[in-house]
Design a protein around this motif. Structure first.
Motif, mmCIF file in Angstrom:
data_model
loop_
_atom_site.group_PDB
_atom_site.id
_atom_site.type_symbol
_atom_site.label_atom_id
_atom_site.label_comp_id
_atom_site.label_asym_id
_atom_site.label_seq_id
_atom_site.Cartn_x
_atom_site.Cartn_y
_atom_site.Cartn_z
ATOM 1 N N ASP A 35 -1.850 -5.813 0.595
ATOM 2 C CA ASP A 35 -2.651 -6.935 0.619
ATOM 3 C C ASP A 35 -3.176 -7.639 -0.832
ATOM 4 O O ASP A 35 -3.936 -6.911 -1.688
ATOM 5 N N THR A 36 -2.555 -8.733 -1.184
ATOM 6 C CA THR A 36 -2.672 -9.211 -2.593
ATOM 7 C C THR A 36 -4.112 -9.654 -2.937
ATOM 8 O O THR A 36 -4.391 -9.628 -3.989
ATOM 9 N N ARG A 37 -4.746 -9.956 -1.610
ATOM 10 C CA ARG A 37 -6.392 -10.337 -2.177
ATOM 11 C C ARG A 37 -7.124 -8.862 -2.410
ATOM 12 O O ARG A 37 -7.866 -8.994 -3.393
ATOM 13 N N THR A 38 -6.756 -7.670 -1.810
ATOM 14 C CA THR A 38 -7.677 -6.527 -1.946
ATOM 15 C C THR A 38 -7.133 -6.177 -3.606
ATOM 16 O O THR A 38 -7.735 -5.843 -4.464
ATOM 17 N N ARG A 51 2.454 -10.431 -12.403
ATOM 18 C CA ARG A 51 2.710 -11.154 -11.154
ATOM 19 C C ARG A 51 2.442 -9.843 -9.806
ATOM 20 O O ARG A 51 3.157 -8.933 -9.928
ATOM 21 N N LEU A 52 2.170 -10.764 -9.094
ATOM 22 C CA LEU A 52 1.763 -9.994 -7.726
ATOM 23 C C LEU A 52 2.448 -10.553 -6.492
ATOM 24 O O LEU A 52 2.502 -11.709 -6.189
ATOM 25 N N ILE A 53 3.208 -9.673 -5.612
ATOM 26 C CA ILE A 53 4.056 -10.170 -4.740
ATOM 27 C C ILE A 53 3.434 -9.210 -3.177
ATOM 28 O O ILE A 53 3.331 -7.982 -3.555
ATOM 29 N N SER A 54 3.376 -9.706 -2.149
ATOM 30 C CA SER A 54 3.110 -9.063 -1.012
ATOM 31 C C SER A 54 4.159 -8.232 -0.453
ATOM 32 O O SER A 54 5.220 -8.536 -0.481
ATOM 33 N N HIS A 55 3.825 -7.123 -0.327
ATOM 34 C CA HIS A 55 5.022 -5.923 0.330
ATOM 35 C C HIS A 55 4.257 -5.055 1.156
ATOM 36 O O HIS A 55 3.423 -4.277 0.967
ATOM 37 N N HIS A 56 4.182 -5.213 2.502
ATOM 38 C CA HIS A 56 3.396 -4.558 3.571
ATOM 39 C C HIS A 56 4.244 -4.114 4.578
ATOM 40 O O HIS A 56 5.430 -4.634 4.574
ATOM 41 N N LYS A 57 3.664 -3.450 5.682
ATOM 42 C CA LYS A 57 4.563 -3.019 6.677
ATOM 43 C C LYS A 57 5.514 -4.035 7.594
ATOM 44 O O LYS A 57 6.279 -3.571 8.324
ATOM 45 N N PHE A 58 4.864 -5.348 7.699
ATOM 46 C CA PHE A 58 5.619 -6.167 8.367
ATOM 47 C C PHE A 58 6.615 -7.057 7.697
ATOM 48 O O PHE A 58 7.519 -7.631 8.346
ATOM 49 N N PRO A 86 0.422 5.267 -2.049
ATOM 50 C CA PRO A 86 1.409 4.263 -1.199
ATOM 51 C C PRO A 86 2.518 5.272 -0.332
ATOM 52 O O PRO A 86 2.881 6.433 -1.163
ATOM 53 N N GLY A 87 2.768 5.125 0.764
ATOM 54 C CA GLY A 87 3.674 6.126 1.409
ATOM 55 C C GLY A 87 3.111 7.147 2.332
ATOM 56 O O GLY A 87 3.219 7.879 3.177
ATOM 57 N N VAL A 88 1.481 7.562 1.886
ATOM 58 C CA VAL A 88 0.839 8.341 2.785
ATOM 59 C C VAL A 88 -0.147 7.409 3.662
ATOM 60 O O VAL A 88 -1.159 6.935 3.447
ATOM 61 N N SER A 89 0.481 7.521 5.079
ATOM 62 C CA SER A 89 -0.157 6.600 6.188
ATOM 63 C C SER A 89 -0.116 4.988 5.545
ATOM 64 O O SER A 89 -1.115 4.323 5.983
ATOM 65 N N ASP A 90 0.703 4.510 4.449
ATOM 66 C CA ASP A 90 0.697 3.351 4.007
ATOM 67 C C ASP A 90 2.097 2.973 3.893
ATOM 68 O O ASP A 90 2.787 3.872 3.689
ATOM 69 N N PRO A 91 2.485 1.673 3.724
ATOM 70 C CA PRO A 91 3.632 1.358 3.298
ATOM 71 C C PRO A 91 4.246 2.030 2.001
ATOM 72 O O PRO A 91 3.322 2.218 1.070
#
Length: 253
Positions: A35-38, A51-58, A86-91
């Motif tokens: 979540d780029t906001r968080t 630079r920040l890029i969104s990368h999530h489960k969707f 990341p990777g532990v119950s997260d993308p």
């Protein structure tokens, strides 16, 4: 080729961020965030302007090929989740797997996670344990729990505060109400709390005091002496096991 860095971030207290994690995020060509906001708040706190890029489960399946190509071209990329590793119950797993398959170096930095502090502070054996994360919500949940009924190692689960009491009562049915457990919430935050006791006692506590925040449940493994007693603790099981003296076919010893 570049390097894919898996970077843990604090689950609560910002002081849990490591010096190495801050350096890697500052030096990375891009940062992938759940979540780029968080993550933006985290980067602002540590004066990081990459630079920040969104990368999530969707979108991770669709976006991963492009990320791998950037790594192959020599860019260093850091992956973070909203909190923890990341990777532990997260993308994170899918990208790490695809990058490693392409011969790209994947480095995971040591750092914050919720499961280990909850385990160590529980007072339950932590030399051998199994991490179960979030249980299935509906399909396969009962089967999954039944498979864990005789698990000898200490078990760690993640749960939402809204489902905590229901889950603890299911644990009572599966593992027995007298099984020892610890519920740790809000790890490393101001209102951090651990409630320890039997599953029945812990469930009763949260029935009276509705929980808030992030939840980790730690449940003792099943010892040899517990396997035979597990189903004898509940009124239902006692009723099932009560001899039927009106049945002439009942074997008496």
């Amino acid at each position: 080729m570049g390097i894919l860095y898996i970077v843990p971030t604090p689950v609560g207290n910002m002081e849990d961020m490591t010096m190495r994690a801050v350096r890697v995020l500052k030096e990375a060509d891009i940062i992938l965030a759940e979540d780029t906001r968080t993550t933006g708040l985290l980067l602002k706190h540590f004066d990081i302007h990459n630079r920040l890029i969104s990368h999530h489960k969707f979108n991770e399946h669709a976006a991963t090929a492009g990320v791998v190509e950037r790594l192959k071209s020599g860019e260093n990329i850091a992956l973070v989740s909203d909190a923890g590793t990341p990777g532990v119950s997260d993308p994170g797993f899918f990208l790490a797997r695809e990058a490693s398959r392409e011969g790209i170096t994947v480095q995971c930095l040591p750092g914050a996670t919720a499961c280990i502090p909850a385990l160590v502070s529980s007072g339950l054996p932590c030399d051998r344990f199994c991490f179960e994360g979030f249980l299935p919500q509906k399909k396969g949940r009962a089967t999954h729990l039944a498979a864990l009924a005789d698990e000898p190692r200490t078990m760690i689960f993640y749960e939402s505060p809204y489902r905590l009491v229901k889950t603890l009562r299911q644990f009572c049915d599966t593992f027995g109400p007298s099984r020892q457990a610890s519920v740790c919430r809000e790890i490393s935050k101001i209102h951090e709390e651990s409630v320890r006791g039997t599953l029945d006692e812990v469930a009763a506590h949260f029935e009276q005091t509705p929980p808030r925040g992030e939840i980790v449940i730690v449940v003792a493994g099943c010892g040899k002496e517990k396997k035979s007693a597990r189903h004898e603790d509940t009124p239902e099981s006692k009723k099932r096991n009560k001899p039927n003296h009106d049945d002439d076919s009942h074997e008496r010893v």
